[in-house]
Write an enzyme that holds these catalytic residues in place. Structure first.
Site, short mmCIF file in Angstrom:
data_model
loop_
_atom_site.label_atom_id
_atom_site.label_comp_id
_atom_site.label_asym_id
_atom_site.label_seq_id
_atom_site.Cartn_x
_atom_site.Cartn_y
_atom_site.Cartn_z
N ARG A 174 0.83 -1.21 0.00
CA ARG A 174 0.00 0.00 0.00
C ARG A 174 0.87 1.26 0.00
NH1 ARG A 174 -5.13 0.21 2.58
NH2 ARG A 174 -4.51 2.10 3.69
N ARG A 178 9.62 5.84 -3.32
CA ARG A 178 9.97 6.77 -4.41
C ARG A 178 11.42 7.19 -4.35
NH1 ARG A 178 5.66 10.21 -2.18
NH2 ARG A 178 3.72 9.38 -3.01
N ARG A 262 -8.25 -6.73 13.73
CA ARG A 262 -7.37 -6.03 14.66
C ARG A 262 -8.19 -4.93 15.30
NH1 ARG A 262 -3.66 -7.31 17.88
NH2 ARG A 262 -1.99 -5.78 18.11
N ARG A 293 0.78 5.63 16.70
CA ARG A 293 0.89 6.99 16.19
C ARG A 293 0.20 7.99 17.11
NH1 ARG A 293 -1.98 5.39 10.37
NH2 ARG A 293 -3.76 4.34 11.28
N GLU A 315 -2.89 6.30 19.37
CA GLU A 315 -3.60 5.14 18.80
C GLU A 315 -2.89 3.85 19.21
OE1 GLU A 315 -4.82 5.97 14.71
OE2 GLU A 315 -4.45 3.85 14.26
N TYR A 363 -9.84 -4.66 3.26
CA TYR A 363 -9.11 -3.50 3.78
C TYR A 363 -9.36 -2.32 2.83
CZ TYR A 363 -4.82 -1.59 6.05
OH TYR A 363 -3.90 -0.87 6.75
N ASP A 365 -10.20 1.44 1.53
CA ASP A 365 -10.16 2.86 1.89
C ASP A 365 -11.51 3.49 1.55
OD1 ASP A 365 -7.65 3.17 3.03
OD2 ASP A 365 -6.66 3.29 1.08
P1 FAD Z 1 -17.94 1.62 8.82
O1 FAD Z 1 -17.49 3.03 8.81
O2 FAD Z 1 -17.27 0.67 9.78
O3 FAD Z 1 -19.51 1.61 9.07
C1 FAD Z 1 -20.22 0.45 9.44
C2 FAD Z 1 -21.32 0.89 10.40
O4 FAD Z 1 -22.19 -0.20 10.65
C3 FAD Z 1 -20.79 1.34 11.75
O5 FAD Z 1 -21.26 2.63 12.05
C4 FAD Z 1 -21.35 0.29 12.72
O6 FAD Z 1 -21.67 0.83 14.00
C5 FAD Z 1 -22.60 -0.17 11.99
N1 FAD Z 1 -23.05 -1.51 12.35
C6 FAD Z 1 -22.34 -2.65 12.34
N2 FAD Z 1 -23.10 -3.69 12.73
C7 FAD Z 1 -24.33 -3.19 12.99
C8 FAD Z 1 -25.55 -3.75 13.44
N3 FAD Z 1 -25.65 -5.07 13.72
N4 FAD Z 1 -26.63 -2.96 13.62
C9 FAD Z 1 -26.54 -1.62 13.34
N5 FAD Z 1 -25.40 -1.03 12.92
C10 FAD Z 1 -24.31 -1.81 12.74
N6 FAD Z 1 -9.64 5.24 4.63
C11 FAD Z 1 -9.14 6.22 3.85
O7 FAD Z 1 -9.54 6.35 2.70
N7 FAD Z 1 -8.21 7.12 4.35
C12 FAD Z 1 -7.75 7.04 5.64
O8 FAD Z 1 -6.93 7.88 6.04
C13 FAD Z 1 -8.26 6.01 6.47
N8 FAD Z 1 -7.83 5.89 7.74
C14 FAD Z 1 -8.32 4.89 8.53
C15 FAD Z 1 -7.86 4.81 9.84
C16 FAD Z 1 -8.35 3.81 10.67
C17 FAD Z 1 -7.85 3.74 12.08
C18 FAD Z 1 -9.31 2.88 10.17
C19 FAD Z 1 -9.84 1.78 11.07
C20 FAD Z 1 -9.77 2.96 8.88
C21 FAD Z 1 -9.28 3.97 8.04
N9 FAD Z 1 -9.74 4.11 6.72
C22 FAD Z 1 -9.23 5.10 5.94
C23 FAD Z 1 -10.79 3.21 6.16
C24 FAD Z 1 -12.19 3.82 6.34
O9 FAD Z 1 -12.48 3.96 7.72
C25 FAD Z 1 -13.20 2.89 5.68
O10 FAD Z 1 -12.90 2.71 4.32
C26 FAD Z 1 -14.65 3.37 5.76
O11 FAD Z 1 -14.94 4.11 6.90
C27 FAD Z 1 -15.55 2.14 5.72
O12 FAD Z 1 -16.90 2.50 5.65
P2 FAD Z 1 -18.01 1.39 5.89
O13 FAD Z 1 -19.32 2.05 5.70
O14 FAD Z 1 -17.69 0.19 5.09
O15 FAD Z 1 -17.80 0.92 7.41
N1 UDP Z 2 3.81 0.84 8.04
C1 UDP Z 2 5.04 0.77 8.64
N2 UDP Z 2 5.58 1.88 9.19
C2 UDP Z 2 4.94 3.07 9.19
C3 UDP Z 2 3.67 3.15 8.56
C4 UDP Z 2 3.12 2.01 8.01
O1 UDP Z 2 5.63 -0.30 8.68
O2 UDP Z 2 5.47 4.05 9.73
C5 UDP Z 2 3.23 -0.40 7.46
C6 UDP Z 2 2.39 -1.17 8.49
O3 UDP Z 2 2.58 -2.53 8.23
C7 UDP Z 2 0.98 -0.77 8.15
C8 UDP Z 2 1.07 -0.65 6.63
O4 UDP Z 2 2.37 -0.10 6.38
O5 UDP Z 2 0.03 -1.73 8.58
C9 UDP Z 2 0.00 0.22 6.00
O6 UDP Z 2 0.10 1.51 6.54
P1 UDP Z 2 -1.03 2.57 6.35
O7 UDP Z 2 -0.55 3.87 6.92
O8 UDP Z 2 -1.49 2.53 4.96
O9 UDP Z 2 -2.13 1.93 7.30
P2 UDP Z 2 -3.49 2.43 7.90
O10 UDP Z 2 -3.58 3.92 7.75
O11 UDP Z 2 -4.53 1.67 7.13
O12 UDP Z 2 -3.39 2.00 9.32
#
Ligand code: FAD
Ligand code: UDP
Length: 381
Positions: A174, A178, A262, A293, A315, A363, A365
């Site tokens: 991911r 560069r 996780r 982080r 986090e 996984y 985005d």
């Molecule tokens: P979710 O946002 O998980 O929504 C699912 C919803 O369903 C939740 O609100 C939950 O409460 C509800 N639900 C589940 N089961 C039930 C039930 N039985 N009854 C009623 N409600 C229920 N993506 C990016 O593009 N850029 C980023 O920088 C980025 N950073 C991230 C950082 C973290 C820490 C994480 C965990 C993810 C990150 N993502 C990022 C990914 C991003 O969060 C997801 O792509 C997106 O939010 C997923 O949307 P979703 O609707 O599939 O799921």
């Molecule tokens: N990663 C790493 N070092 C860093 C940042 C990311 O090794 O400083 C690795 C780690 O395995 C992580 C993966 O790159 O799970 C993807 O990172 P990203 O920032 O895309 O993850 P997310 O924002 O989804 O947690």
């Protein structure tokens, strides 16, 4: 009230689907078990700063279709993600680029950097036969052993709670590598943090709010669909389709066992300063501290913040147990084949569509989730 669609989950997937269905005149009921809508993109305003309550979210995409779609509802502020890695107090730019290589080895030109990586790759290559089989092999082939040991190994093992040799290679693919002095974490054409059309900084809430703002959409918060399914029977027997965005194994009562996820724990702190760490995201790449982080939320606003205080989030990765929020699907081979078994069950489930990060156990985005929801809407509505 008769509903055509019962949408379980108000994250980006559920909200985009609901918007598209309502636009075409379908009555939608969105059922959300959290007390707020938005799923993981939800932000809470604290001292005028939108705090990303479920981890930092930066919108990035190369899809013009997705970009134009979300820009109907919000503007973007031009934020470019350039996190900094902190290894035992020494700082390195991310993603892996000429700045990182200069900081690590003192090299100045791309050829010098390439030569160091090639030397380290060659001495490891004897042990790596053919295609990289796991994250460790993939990381060493991409950036050599020094960067693997300093910036990847500790962070990844904290993040995923297992050795890099037991993790799938795609996780590290991911990240861009560069040979230019470019600290932009993403390769995508479009990127930013949303702001409301009126300039409100709580952009993800504005995005979800606009998507759900339709008289054809009813939202029930604090309701777990699976626990209260009986309440919705009359709509289902009336022909409603379920769009389910929760975890697929949970839907089937974990009949084949649990998929691995996780977990995360977010520790928020208000600090009496206008600038705590000078960057939105600092990654801690050694095994200590236990958090991966620190996010300083005001920096997502790029200076457009009057607050005299700042909010940070540490986090912490965590073991996931049933009942916890499932943040990251662990897409290793074992879990992928377990998911396939659930997928077969899902195909037999009449009038239910599984979508989103948890419904599809991918996984994804935000841009991919938006695209998937638009595709589903297009194919079934
Ligand atoms: P979710 O946002 O998980 O929504 C699912 C919803 O369903 C939740 O609100 C939950 O409460 C509800 N639900 C589940 N089961 C039930 C039930 N039985 N009854 C009623 N409600 C229920 N993506 C990016 O593009 N850029 C980023 O920088 C980025 N950073 C991230 C950082 C973290 C820490 C994480 C965990 C993810 C990150 N993502 C990022 C990914 C991003 O969060 C997801 O792509 C997106 O939010 C997923 O949307 P979703 O609707 O599939 O799921
Ligand atoms: N990663 C790493 N070092 C860093 C940042 C990311 O090794 O400083 C690795 C780690 O395995 C992580 C993966 O790159 O799970 C993807 O990172 P990203 O920032 O895309 O993850 P997310 O924002 O989804 O947690």
């Amino acid at each position: 009230m008769r509903y055509d669609y019962i949408i379980v989950g108000s994250g980006l997937y559920g909200s985009v689907f609901a918007h598209e269905a309502a636009r075409l005149g379908h009555a939608c009921l969105v059922v959300e078990r959290r007390p707020h809508v938005g799923g993981n993109v939800y932000c809470e305003m604290r001292d005028g700063i939108p705090v990303h309550m479920y981890g930092a979210h930066i919108f990035h995409t190369s899809s013009r279709r997705v970009w134009e779609y979300v820009n109907q509802f919000v503007d973007f502020n031009g934020f470019v993600n350039s996190p900094v890695a902190n290894y035992r107090g020494k700082l390195y730019n991310l993603p892996f680029n000429m700045n990182t290589f200069h900081e690590m080895w003192g090299v100045v030109t791309p050829d010098e950097a390439e030569a160091v990586i090639a030397r380290q790759r060659e001495s490891a290559a004897a042990a790596i036969k053919g295609e990289p089989k796991n994250l460790e092999e993939q990381a060493i082939l991409l950036v050599g052993t020094d960067i693997y040991e300093t910036l990847i190994k500790g962070y990844t093992e904290k993040q995923w709670g297992r050795p890099c040799s037991k993790l799938p290679a795609f996780i590290i693919r991911r990240l861009p590598v560069r040979l230019t002095y470019d600290n932009n974490y993403f390769n995508d054409r479009y990127q930013g943090i949303p702001i409301g059309k009126g300039g409100e900084p709580d952009g993800y809430n504005s995005l979800i709010g606009s998507l759900l703002d339709d008289e054809k959409i009813t939202v029930e918060r604090g309701v777990d669909f699976l626990r209260e399914r009986g309440r919705f029977e009359k709509h289902l027997s009336g022909g409603a389709t379920i769009i389910y965005t929760g975890a697929i194994d949970e839907y089937f009562g974990y009949d084949y066992g649990e998929l691995s996820y996780r977990g995360l724990r977010f520790e928020m702190e208000k600090i009496d300063s206008e600038n705590y760490q000078g960057v939105a995201a600092m990654n801690f790449t050694d095994t200590e501290p236990a958090y991966t982080r620190i996010i300083e939320h005001r920096h997502f606003l790029r200076g457009a913040c009057e607050s005299k205080a700042t909010w940070i989030t540490r986090e912490y990765p965590a073991e996931w147990r049933r009942g916890d929020e499932a943040y990251y699907p662990v897409n290793d081979e074992e879990n992928k084949s377990l998911y396939e078994k659930y997928r077969e069950l899902a195909k037999k489930e009449k009038n239910v569509v599984f979508g989103g990060r948890l419904g599809e156990y991918r996984y994804y985005d935000m841009d991919k989730v938006t695209e998937q929801a638009l595709d589903t809407a297009k194919s079934i509505l």
